[in-house]
Motif scaffolding. Structure first.
Motif, PDB file in Angstrom:
ATOM      1  N   GLN A   1       5.414   8.740 -10.466  1.00  0.00           N
ATOM      2  CA  GLN A   1       4.873   8.896 -11.833  1.00  0.00           C
ATOM      3  C   GLN A   1       4.362  10.309 -12.079  1.00  0.00           C
ATOM      4  O   GLN A   1       4.511  10.844 -13.179  1.00  0.00           O
ATOM      5  CB  GLN A   1       3.744   7.895 -12.067  1.00  0.00           C
ATOM      6  N   GLN A   2       3.756  10.897 -11.038  1.00  0.00           N
ATOM      7  CA  GLN A   2       3.242  12.265 -11.199  1.00  0.00           C
ATOM      8  C   GLN A   2       4.359  13.275 -11.468  1.00  0.00           C
ATOM      9  O   GLN A   2       4.112  14.347 -12.011  1.00  0.00           O
ATOM     10  CB  GLN A   2       2.435  12.690  -9.968  1.00  0.00           C
TER      11      GLN A   2
ATOM     12  N   GLN B   1       0.818  -1.207   0.000  1.00  0.00           N
ATOM     13  CA  GLN B   1       0.000   0.000   0.000  1.00  0.00           C
ATOM     14  C   GLN B   1       0.856   1.263   0.000  1.00  0.00           C
ATOM     15  O   GLN B   1       0.638   2.190  -0.782  1.00  0.00           O
ATOM     16  CB  GLN B   1      -0.960  -0.013   1.210  1.00  0.00           C
ATOM     17  N   GLU B   2       1.874   1.253   0.862  1.00  0.00           N
ATOM     18  CA  GLU B   2       2.771   2.405   0.939  1.00  0.00           C
ATOM     19  C   GLU B   2       3.544   2.574  -0.379  1.00  0.00           C
ATOM     20  O   GLU B   2       3.675   3.677  -0.911  1.00  0.00           O
ATOM     21  CB  GLU B   2       3.743   2.217   2.112  1.00  0.00           C
ATOM     22  N   ILE B   3       4.023   1.451  -0.916  1.00  0.00           N
ATOM     23  CA  ILE B   3       4.773   1.477  -2.162  1.00  0.00           C
ATOM     24  C   ILE B   3       3.903   2.028  -3.301  1.00  0.00           C
ATOM     25  O   ILE B   3       4.357   2.811  -4.131  1.00  0.00           O
ATOM     26  CB  ILE B   3       5.238   0.039  -2.512  1.00  0.00           C
ATOM     27  N   LYS B   4       2.658   1.613  -3.296  1.00  0.00           N
ATOM     28  CA  LYS B   4       1.744   2.065  -4.340  1.00  0.00           C
ATOM     29  C   LYS B   4       1.627   3.594  -4.349  1.00  0.00           C
ATOM     30  O   LYS B   4       1.700   4.233  -5.401  1.00  0.00           O
ATOM     31  CB  LYS B   4       0.365   1.436  -4.092  1.00  0.00           C
ATOM     32  N   GLU B   5       1.492   4.152  -3.154  1.00  0.00           N
ATOM     33  CA  GLU B   5       1.375   5.610  -3.066  1.00  0.00           C
ATOM     34  C   GLU B   5       2.652   6.304  -3.513  1.00  0.00           C
ATOM     35  O   GLU B   5       2.604   7.301  -4.245  1.00  0.00           O
ATOM     36  CB  GLU B   5       1.034   6.021  -1.623  1.00  0.00           C
ATOM     37  N   ILE B   6       3.789   5.766  -3.097  1.00  0.00           N
ATOM     38  CA  ILE B   6       5.052   6.406  -3.481  1.00  0.00           C
ATOM     39  C   ILE B   6       5.260   6.305  -4.995  1.00  0.00           C
ATOM     40  O   ILE B   6       5.644   7.277  -5.648  1.00  0.00           O
ATOM     41  CB  ILE B   6       6.245   5.781  -2.719  1.00  0.00           C
TER      42      ILE B   6
END
Ligand code: C2E
Ligand code: MG
Ligand code: MG
Ligand code: MG
Length: 281
Positions: free
Chosen positions: A171-172, A161-166
């Protein structure tokens, strides 16, 4: 007799432990000095479009130039640096150097296109990787689409979950994301659906025995079928022969990297390589 033998064994064991501990301490001392003196070099290995043979970009690979021991490969110091946290400083120096190199090449009208950087687990968990990337991109005016961050699947699974957010924040910033050594970690395929990932890099252990290993052929076909149909950019690592290249191209693998095309090279040599590339086009 048995007792003294046991004691000797014990002493020997303890002496060995002490030697190991001392070795580690001195390795850490050297590494700390290397960070202070900026003894790390970034080398570059070209990535190639398999159907056109054109240059697409490069992977940045760190080496340590120890003043007494010479050039030290990453696998001889990265694991220790990951354990003791020094990877944070090393990783930041690598990122800084890659951005500075890109900016220098651009000022000489050399187009490095895409530069992939390896990032270790602790850099994700124990530093503000997003802010660090942004800072160097701003400082060196790195355009969107140039940088790619490579992570291995093993550490992605520690905290998805944390990795997904980072990864989304990365990407942004206009930085693409890659899974390195794909197929070698222990992880569920479900993350391919969940995580913001652009590129899969097929681990070179699957390429090495192609075309003789029918099992490896099957694995690579499966990865390509999955990767291509899910819209990932798939890169094959460790291409060493014409046969491997031909096989991969026939299987619709679009991008590759390996000694067959070029080995990782020091910055000066890669600059020359970029120069030759721009002469061709
Ligand atoms: P990697 O990211 O999977 O990098 C590919 C490795 O395969 C490189 O080894 C490269 O030199 C080697 N290679 C490329 N083509 C071929 C080929 O055709 N045949 C063979 N036999 N090998 C090939 P290198 O440079 O020794 O790096 C080893 C590993 O160290 C990297 O594996 C990566 O996991 C790690 N590493 C390198 N630079 C960095 C860095 O800046 N930060 C972090 N965290 N890790 C790094
Ligand atoms: Mg890599
Ligand atoms: Mg790899
Ligand atoms: Mg690897």
């Amino acid at each position: 007799e048995a007792k003294s033998k046991g004691r000797n064994t014990y002493c020997f064991y303890q002496a060995e432990m002490t030697a190991k501990a001392q070795q580690r301490l001195s390795a850490e001392r050297d590494l700390r000095r290397a960070i202070e003196n900026r003894e790390f070099e970034v080398w570059y290995q070209p990535q190639i479009d398999l159907s056109t043979q054109l240059f697409l970009g490069a992977e940045a690979l760190v080496r340590w130039r120890d003043p007494t021991r010479g050039l030290i490969p990453p696998l001889d110091f990265i694991p220790l640096a990951e354990q003791n946290g020094m990877i944070l400083a090393i990783g930041e120096q690598v990122l800084h150097q890659v951005c500075a190199d890109f900016s220098e090449w651009r000022s000489r009208q050399l187009n490095a296109k895409r530069l992939a950087i390896n990032v270790a687990g602790p850099q994700f968990y124990r530093s503000d990787i997003v802010a660090t990337i942004k800072r160097y991109m701003d400082q060196y005016q790195i355009p969107h689409g140039v940088l790619e961050i490579e992570i291995t699947e093993t550490f992605m699974m520690e905290n998805p979950q944390e990795i997904k957010e980072i990864l989304s924040k990365i990407q942004q910033l206009g930085v693409t994301t890659a899974i390195d050594d794909f197929g070698t970690g222990f992880s569920s395929l479900a993350y391919l659906r969940e995580l913001p990932i652009d590129t899969l890099k097929i681990d070179r252990t699957f390429i090495r025995d192609i075309p003789s290993s029918s099992k490896d052929i099957a694995i690579v076909r499966a990865i390509l079928a999955l990767g291509n149909s899910m819209g990932f950019n798939v890169v094959a690592e460790g291409i060493e022969t014409q046969e491997q290249r031909d096989f991969l191209q026939a299987e619709d693998c679009r991008e590759g990297q390996g000694y067959y095309f070029a080995k990782p090279m020091p910055k000066a040599e890669f600059t020359q390589w970029l120069q030759n590339q721009s002469d061709i086009v």
